[in-house]
Design an enzyme around this catalytic site. Sequence first.
Site, PDB file in Angstrom:
ATOM      1  N   ASP A   1     -10.078  -7.379  -1.828  1.00  0.00           N
ATOM      2  CA  ASP A   1      -9.056  -7.904  -1.172  1.00  0.00           C
ATOM      3  C   ASP A   1      -8.701  -6.556  -0.052  1.00  0.00           C
ATOM      4  O   ASP A   1      -7.725  -5.952  -0.454  1.00  0.00           O
ATOM      5  CB  ASP A   1      -7.862  -8.246  -1.967  1.00  0.00           C
ATOM      6  CG  ASP A   1      -6.767  -8.825  -1.142  1.00  0.00           C
ATOM      7  OD1 ASP A   1      -7.094  -9.066  -0.059  1.00  0.00           O
ATOM      8  OD2 ASP A   1      -5.516  -8.893  -1.570  1.00  0.00           O
ATOM      9  N   PHE A   2      -9.582  -6.192   0.906  1.00  0.00           N
ATOM     10  CA  PHE A   2      -9.464  -5.239   1.563  1.00  0.00           C
ATOM     11  C   PHE A   2      -8.807  -5.750   3.111  1.00  0.00           C
ATOM     12  O   PHE A   2      -9.288  -6.628   3.562  1.00  0.00           O
ATOM     13  CB  PHE A   2     -10.594  -4.571   2.073  1.00  0.00           C
ATOM     14  CG  PHE A   2     -11.024  -3.663   1.228  1.00  0.00           C
ATOM     15  CD1 PHE A   2     -10.496  -3.210   0.039  1.00  0.00           C
ATOM     16  CD2 PHE A   2     -12.391  -3.098   1.354  1.00  0.00           C
ATOM     17  CE1 PHE A   2     -11.104  -2.294  -0.892  1.00  0.00           C
ATOM     18  CE2 PHE A   2     -13.037  -2.256   0.198  1.00  0.00           C
ATOM     19  CZ  PHE A   2     -12.271  -1.885  -1.133  1.00  0.00           C
ATOM     20  N   GLU A   3      -7.328  -5.541   3.181  1.00  0.00           N
ATOM     21  CA  GLU A   3      -6.539  -6.225   4.366  1.00  0.00           C
ATOM     22  C   GLU A   3      -6.362  -5.196   5.453  1.00  0.00           C
ATOM     23  O   GLU A   3      -6.261  -3.841   5.303  1.00  0.00           O
ATOM     24  CB  GLU A   3      -5.452  -6.782   3.675  1.00  0.00           C
ATOM     25  CG  GLU A   3      -5.660  -7.687   2.783  1.00  0.00           C
ATOM     26  CD  GLU A   3      -4.334  -8.522   2.228  1.00  0.00           C
ATOM     27  OE1 GLU A   3      -3.625  -8.869   3.094  1.00  0.00           O
ATOM     28  OE2 GLU A   3      -4.433  -9.218   1.365  1.00  0.00           O
ATOM     29  N   SER A   4      -6.063  -5.628   6.614  1.00  0.00           N
ATOM     30  CA  SER A   4      -5.793  -4.897   7.779  1.00  0.00           C
ATOM     31  C   SER A   4      -6.697  -4.025   8.297  1.00  0.00           C
ATOM     32  O   SER A   4      -6.629  -2.765   8.764  1.00  0.00           O
ATOM     33  CB  SER A   4      -4.460  -4.093   7.748  1.00  0.00           C
ATOM     34  OG  SER A   4      -3.467  -4.967   7.235  1.00  0.00           O
TER      35      SER A   4
ATOM     36  N   MET B   1      -3.233 -10.914   1.862  1.00  0.00           N
ATOM     37  CA  MET B   1      -2.055 -11.065   1.407  1.00  0.00           C
ATOM     38  C   MET B   1      -1.305  -9.886   1.761  1.00  0.00           C
ATOM     39  O   MET B   1      -0.913  -8.799   1.080  1.00  0.00           O
ATOM     40  CB  MET B   1      -1.953 -11.246  -0.360  1.00  0.00           C
ATOM     41  CG  MET B   1      -2.242 -12.658  -0.614  1.00  0.00           C
ATOM     42  SD  MET B   1      -2.962 -12.599  -2.279  1.00  0.00           S
ATOM     43  CE  MET B   1      -4.660 -12.707  -1.507  1.00  0.00           C
TER      44      MET B   1
END
Length: 442
Positions: free
Chosen positions: A233-236, A1
Amino acid sequence: MRTKLSILLLFCLVVLAIPFTANAQVIHKVNAGDSLTKISKQYGISIDDIAKLNGLTVNSHLVLGQALLIPTDNYVVQPMDSIWKIARHHAISEETLMNKNNITSSQIIPGQKLVIPRLPKAPLWIGSYLIPKDKEKNNWMLDNYKNTLSGVFVFEYRPDANGNIILVEENEAHLLAWRKQLVPYATLTNITEKGFDPDLTHEILNNASIRKKLISNIYALLDSHDYKGIVVDFESIKNEDRDSLNLFAKELAAKLHPVGMELMMAVPPKEGDRIPDYSAAYDYETLGKYVDRLFLMTYNWHWPGGPSGPIAPINKIRDTLDYAVSVVPRSKLMLGIPQYAYDWTINGEDKDAKSYSIQHAIKLYTKTESEIHFDEKAATPWFRYVDEQGDPHEVWFEDSRSLLAKMRLIHEYELAGMGCWHLGITMPQTEELILAEFNILK
């Protein structure tokens, strides 16, 4: 997200009615000359019931192409309808529709009634992100949606570079959830003032002592707050950190599972192990071995910083599911469902899109009397309008047609779960369709 920060700032709580008990699945597309009064007479359903179910007032003006959910099994054929179109918008095959109605010809006439068949309800575990408000609003949200949820993901806790966890003021959200038979989970993100921060996760994941400290702090958080588990929720994340992310998941699972705590991870959509290349850090197959559930963020194919287009096109979701079920047990997969709209200014200037609730999009196209178009390939609605400054806009959102199509994928792929971003911004049709399609696991 990757756009949660902008969504978090722009979304407001939308007060919705408690879902109907009829669990309707007939979808009526508004035609020229339609009104709530006319549609009410056609279907024999009160104006109040139709308006309430679709987030409208009884005096609402309808616009061309608008999709209305009607609490009945009997669809009334409209001018320019076809068996293909009716079947498509109800996410069934032409053959299924024809067999249900004992017809052998595709020729239909306006006013004819067709029974829309329903699938047997499937058991499903459903979770949604919860952005904590004050205790009263937390209680309202959990009360209002409890019938369509199995659990909630309290958003959001953050680690610092030393492995400490920055707490969120959740105002007893976890306690209220337990009391309403909803299982609470903590959400851990890598958000900093930069947004989702790959440098932060790089530093944590590649330092054994910091990684160990963070895992211990996660355990302590879940234990002290009586959370059932964690949603990471670790993004990028950088591609070079793929092995480190796998190791983190392995070590975290080893810490949580012996005491009955659960591990979920949110991952971006992929069509292959390294397709797209920028998401190669997320190793579905390996992560799937350690997590209890893998939350597929099957949305944001178009985002505020890019060109306008469908947020969650059904064809791209299929590509993701085809790959996901080939490497992860279906019993661990959760399909992510967007519950927001993106509004792009399309005058050629370099402007980010705005994000807001679907209910706001409904109010906007009603106010501007904008015709609703439906992209059949993406199975997604959109509309255009001109604002008070004279700038043209294009809005992509979800409606009952697009949501039903996504929910039918859960049946087709035999997935065990579904998740939404986020509580408080859904429209009444969402809850109605959920109750019609699934038996919610508690």
